[in-house]
Design a protein around this motif. Structure first.
Motif, short mmCIF file in Angstrom:
data_model
loop_
_atom_site.label_atom_id
_atom_site.label_comp_id
_atom_site.label_asym_id
_atom_site.label_seq_id
_atom_site.Cartn_x
_atom_site.Cartn_y
_atom_site.Cartn_z
N ASN A 66 -96.38 78.15 -26.70
CA ASN A 66 -96.57 76.73 -27.00
C ASN A 66 -97.58 76.17 -26.00
O ASN A 66 -97.23 75.61 -24.96
CB ASN A 66 -95.22 76.01 -26.90
CG ASN A 66 -95.34 74.54 -27.24
OD1 ASN A 66 -96.26 74.13 -27.94
ND2 ASN A 66 -94.41 73.74 -26.73
N GLY A 70 -100.17 83.05 -26.05
CA GLY A 70 -99.65 83.01 -27.42
C GLY A 70 -98.42 82.17 -27.58
O GLY A 70 -97.72 82.27 -28.60
N LEU A 117 -103.36 89.03 -30.48
CA LEU A 117 -103.05 87.64 -30.87
C LEU A 117 -103.97 87.15 -31.98
O LEU A 117 -103.58 86.33 -32.81
CB LEU A 117 -103.16 86.72 -29.65
CG LEU A 117 -102.09 86.87 -28.58
CD1 LEU A 117 -102.43 86.03 -27.35
CD2 LEU A 117 -100.72 86.46 -29.13
N SER A 138 -105.28 81.23 -32.17
CA SER A 138 -104.93 79.84 -32.52
C SER A 138 -103.45 79.63 -32.30
O SER A 138 -102.62 80.44 -32.72
CB SER A 138 -105.31 79.53 -33.98
OG SER A 138 -104.61 80.40 -34.86
N ASN A 139 -103.12 78.53 -31.63
CA ASN A 139 -101.72 78.18 -31.36
C ASN A 139 -101.48 76.74 -31.77
O ASN A 139 -102.40 75.92 -31.80
CB ASN A 139 -101.39 78.34 -29.87
CG ASN A 139 -101.50 79.78 -29.42
OD1 ASN A 139 -101.13 80.69 -30.14
ND2 ASN A 139 -102.04 79.98 -28.22
N GLU A 140 -100.23 76.44 -32.10
CA GLU A 140 -99.81 75.08 -32.43
C GLU A 140 -98.92 74.57 -31.30
O GLU A 140 -97.78 75.02 -31.15
CB GLU A 140 -99.07 75.04 -33.76
CG GLU A 140 -99.94 75.40 -34.96
CD GLU A 140 -99.19 75.32 -36.27
OE1 GLU A 140 -97.98 74.95 -36.22
OE2 GLU A 140 -99.79 75.62 -37.31
#
Length: 475
Positions: free
Chosen positions: A174, A172, A148, A207-209
């Motif tokens: 939302n 990984g 990831l 990092s995720n959004e």
């Protein structure tokens, strides 16, 4: 304001690569982790009790914590022998906005079993097997975290273990992920502490959004649309009444109304009326339905018509043949064979010239052949019955003709081809010369423009000046 909420919880622990229920005392079977159509991870066969109050939610939490599997080894008297996942589902509805909008949230509380050095813990038997599976699952988790953190990786190995598969949408997806790393600040645990900190560092690179999961309740949405349709129909009826269009039909036509409209369409097709007044979109739909019905009826009638007319046509043909035969017998041609001559019998007559049958090959030994040859009569025409000669090949005949009679034309053709090749070659040479001259002219223009620019003269003005001077000298 989001106040109408529903909280559901589930708890499981992963031991020896198997997922087990944590909210029941008796453990049986292995749970299956699946992914639904929306990409959400679900555990098949695992119940999710609803906590209506805070007390009920805490009771479910402590019940799962009580059923955890722990054991004692050299380094820890209460070592957890499995990974525990406690999940809270929250479903929220708004009182201010539309009631069909629902926000779904999910919180994973994961307690990972610690990585163990077997030499330090002194585990054996069942605990040694559990420690092996714990270390392997943590290794698989670290591989997922490393993948990831690398943005160039296309494949993430979530399905290597139950733990990584369960946490797929929490690592990984939302989501927002927070990791708490526990270390032991003693010199003898330096190696384990460094390994834990390296894992935490790799986790920081992920990092995720995250975005809010908003869904629409289909049942409530249907009710909302039904109310809107009803209100719009009432508003449209009021508008038609005010505009003097009270006879407008918006609902589906009844059988009587369909027959009436079909009669109007039939009159329009036959030309009795020039136009049909359209009062609504529903009338347009019903009119097209009538057109289709009339077309299908006419098509069926045309398909069945030839089948019914076939026997009659055959009978007419037979009658025509009989009538033709009767007419032929009633009016015999004069002078033909079989004519009755005044009751004296049948006369021989003269056969018509076109009634002679085709002659076949003469058979040897027929009586009368020698007499005809002896009297000097013309010999009979012979018909060849053998195999016909095969037609010669066109290419061969054409080659023979070119070698004999067509030699002159062949020579002229070759001469014209040679002249055409020469003309093409000359044209290419001329084009090369023209292109070279064109380049020389362009280069001369560029040199002239540079000289004029060096002198500070306007090229257009300079050209007009030289043209005027040239005309003056010529005059």
């Amino acid at each position: 304001m989001w106040s109408d909420s529903k909280v559901a919880m589930l708890a499981l622990f992963i031991n020896n690569y198997k997922a087990w229920r944590l909210l029941v005392a008796e453990q049986s079977g292995d749970l299956t982790i699946v992914e639904d159509a929306r990409g959400n991870i679900q555990v098949r066969g695992l119940s999710t009790p609803v906590g209506g109050t805070e007390e009920e939610a805490l009771h479910i939490f402590f019940q799962g914590d009580t059923n955890r599997h722990v054991a004692e080894h050299a380094l820890n008297k209460g070592s957890t022998r499995s990974h525990v996942v406690f999940t809270i589902y929250v479903e929220s509805r708004s009182r201010v906005e539309s009631s069909e909008k629902v926000i779904f949230s999910k919180l994973h509380l994961v307690d990972l079993a610690g990585s163990e050095r077997v030499k330090k813990t002194g585990s054996d038997g069942v605990m040694l097997k559990e420690a092996t599976f714990i270390n392997k699952s943590l290794t698989f988790l670290e591989q997922v975290v490393v993948a990831l953190g690398n943005k160039h990786r296309d494949h993430i190995p979530y399905r290597q273990s139950k733990l990584t598969h369960m946490l797929k949408d929490s690592l990984g997806g939302n989501c927002k992920t927070v990791m708490v790393a526990n270390i032991w600040p003693e010199a003898k645990m330096l190696e384990e502490t460094a390994s834990t900190l390296r894992f935490a560092t790799r986790m920081m690179k992920v990092s995720n959004e995250a975005s809010v999961n908003i869904h629409l309740d289909p049942q409530l949405l249907i009710r909302k649309y039904e109310r809107q349709i009803k209100d719009l129909k009432q508003e449209l009826a009021m508008h038609d009444t005010l505009a003097g269009r009270s006879r407008v039909q918006y609902e589906e036509y009844s059988p009587d109304e369909q027959k009436e409209l079909e009669a109007k369409v039939q009159m329009y097709l036959e030309g009795e009326v020039q136009e049909i007044e359209v009062t609504s979109l529903r009338m347009v739909y019903e009119s097209f339905t009538c057109f289709r019905k009339l077309y299908q009826d006419l098509r069926t009638e045309l398909l069945n018509r030839p089948i019914q007319a076939a026997p009659a046509a055959g009978g007419d043909a037979e009658a025509a043949e009989g009538a033709g035969a009767a007419a032929t017998g009633a009016e015999p041609h004069e002078g033909e064979v079989g004519e009755d001559v005044e009751g004296k019998g049948i006369a021989v007559g003269v056969a018509p010239s076109n009634s002679r049958p085709p002659q076949e090959a003469s058979s040897p030994g027929l009586p009368g052949d020698e007499d005809e040859e002896g009297t000097g009569a013309e010999p009979r025409s012979q018909v060849k019955t053998g195999d016909l000669e095969k037609a010669p090949d066109k290419q061969v005949v054409f080659a023979e003709w070119k070698a004999r009679d067509g030699q002159v034309f062949e020579d002229a053709f070759e001469k014209n081809k040679q002249e055409l090749r020469e003309k093409r070659s000359e044209m290419k040479d001329a084009l090369v010369v023209a292109n070279s001259k064109k380049r020389e002219i362009d280069e001369a223009k560029e040199r002239l423009a540079r000289k004029q620019a060096d002198k500070g003269m306007d090229p257009e003005r300079d050209e007009d000046h030289w043209s005027v001077s040239y005309r003056g000298k010529g005059s």
